[in-house]
Design an enzyme around this catalytic site. Structure first.
Site, mmCIF file in Angstrom:
data_model
loop_
_atom_site.group_PDB
_atom_site.id
_atom_site.type_symbol
_atom_site.label_atom_id
_atom_site.label_comp_id
_atom_site.label_asym_id
_atom_site.label_seq_id
_atom_site.Cartn_x
_atom_site.Cartn_y
_atom_site.Cartn_z
ATOM 1 N N SER A 93 0.830 -1.204 0.000
ATOM 2 C CA SER A 93 0.000 0.000 0.000
ATOM 3 C C SER A 93 0.870 1.262 0.000
ATOM 4 C CB SER A 93 -0.959 -0.046 1.189
ATOM 5 O OG SER A 93 -1.986 0.900 1.058
ATOM 6 N N ASP A 194 -10.035 -5.120 -4.045
ATOM 7 C CA ASP A 194 -9.325 -4.384 -3.006
ATOM 8 C C ASP A 194 -10.218 -3.220 -2.603
ATOM 9 O OD1 ASP A 194 -7.672 -2.542 -1.626
ATOM 10 O OD2 ASP A 194 -5.887 -3.203 -2.703
ATOM 11 N N HIS A 224 -7.073 -6.185 0.274
ATOM 12 C CA HIS A 224 -5.963 -5.237 0.280
ATOM 13 C C HIS A 224 -4.726 -5.751 1.021
ATOM 14 C CE1 HIS A 224 -3.893 -1.473 -0.006
ATOM 15 N NE2 HIS A 224 -3.811 -1.351 1.309
#
Length: 259
Positions: A93, A194, A224
């Site tokens: 991320s 996600d 995610h």
């Protein structure tokens, strides 16, 4: 503030090939610990730092910004480079975005980049309200634990401080302009489903970097935080194979044995 149990940084002294792992926004090293340990067990030198403001309480994150988070991984990279002949950067991320900026800034000092569901933008109308809203509303709901696997949980904050989110937005905009400077081999592992980072983000990254050696892997069974999800083993195996292809000394006796 004491660090939450499980959120501690992780380091392993291995061989001449090193990997720096960067965790995500409001998260902690816990989300990448299994990945770090997998690489360490195979003889790599591994560094997984705790970013400033993370791993304690959200109030601590509120008084930090992207410069603090980037400075931490930059410092870790320099230390890793002093100990290792070959160095790779990786992240989840926002951690993927941090890894990409390291690649853009450090050039040939980095041998490859591995990112899982990398973020490129703060999305939604709320993003445009951040400059004002952060002075009126301290937090919004958290983004942690977007995981398909039953029983798995990410150790992250249940609130997002808007001051920090505003800084994150500024960082993404800065990085977007620097992505063409990324030339290293790139491994992108992404989840089609996600709920934190939309497919547009990794697509944008792939379209902006200058890397010629690019591998994209779909994580069909994960959300995610895929490093703690059904596809975790796939991430670990693909990343190790990526490193071994680019640094053939990995796994050879005497060059990458655990210490």
């Amino acid at each position: 503030m004491p660090v939450l149990p499980g959120a501690e940084p992780y380091r392993h002294e291995g061989g001449e090939v090193g990997v720096l792992l960067c965790h995500g926004f409001t998260g902690s090293p816990q989300s990448l610990r299994p990945w770090a340990e997998y690489l360490a067990e195979r003889g790599l030198t591994v560094s997984l730092p705790l970013l400033p403001g993370h791993g304690t309480r959200w109030e601590d994150l509120r008084v930090t910004g992207w410069q603090d988070w980037y400075a931490e991984v930059d410092r870790e990279l320099r230390a890793l480079s002093e100990r290792c002949a070959r160095v790779f950067v990786a992240g989840l991320s926002m951690g993927g975005a941090l890894a990409l900026r390291l690649a853009a800034k450090h050039g040939d000092a980095i041998d490859g980049v591995m990112v899982v569901n990398p973020a490129n933008k703060v999305h939604g109308l709320a993003a445009y309200a951040l400059p004002v809203a952060r002075h009126l509303v301290p937090t919004t709901k958290g983004i942690a634990s977007d995981i398909a696997k039953e029983g798995a949980a990410e150790l992250g904050y249940d609130r997002v401080p808007l001051h920090a989110a505003h800084s994150l937005r500024r960082f993404f905009r800065l990085l977007d302009g620097e992505l063409p400077q990324v030339t290293q081999p790139l491994l992108v592992l992404r989840s089609p489903e996600d709920h934190v980072v939309p497919p547009a983000d990794p697509a944008r990254i792939l379209g902006r970097v200058s890397s010629l050696d690019v591998t994209e892997v779909l994580l069909e069974h994960s959300y995610h935080v895929a490093t703690l999800d059904h596809d975790a083993d796939r991430i670990f195996e693909e990343s190790y194979a990526f490193v071994a292809r680019l640094a053939p000394s990995v796994g050879k006796e005497g060059t990458a044995q655990g210490g």
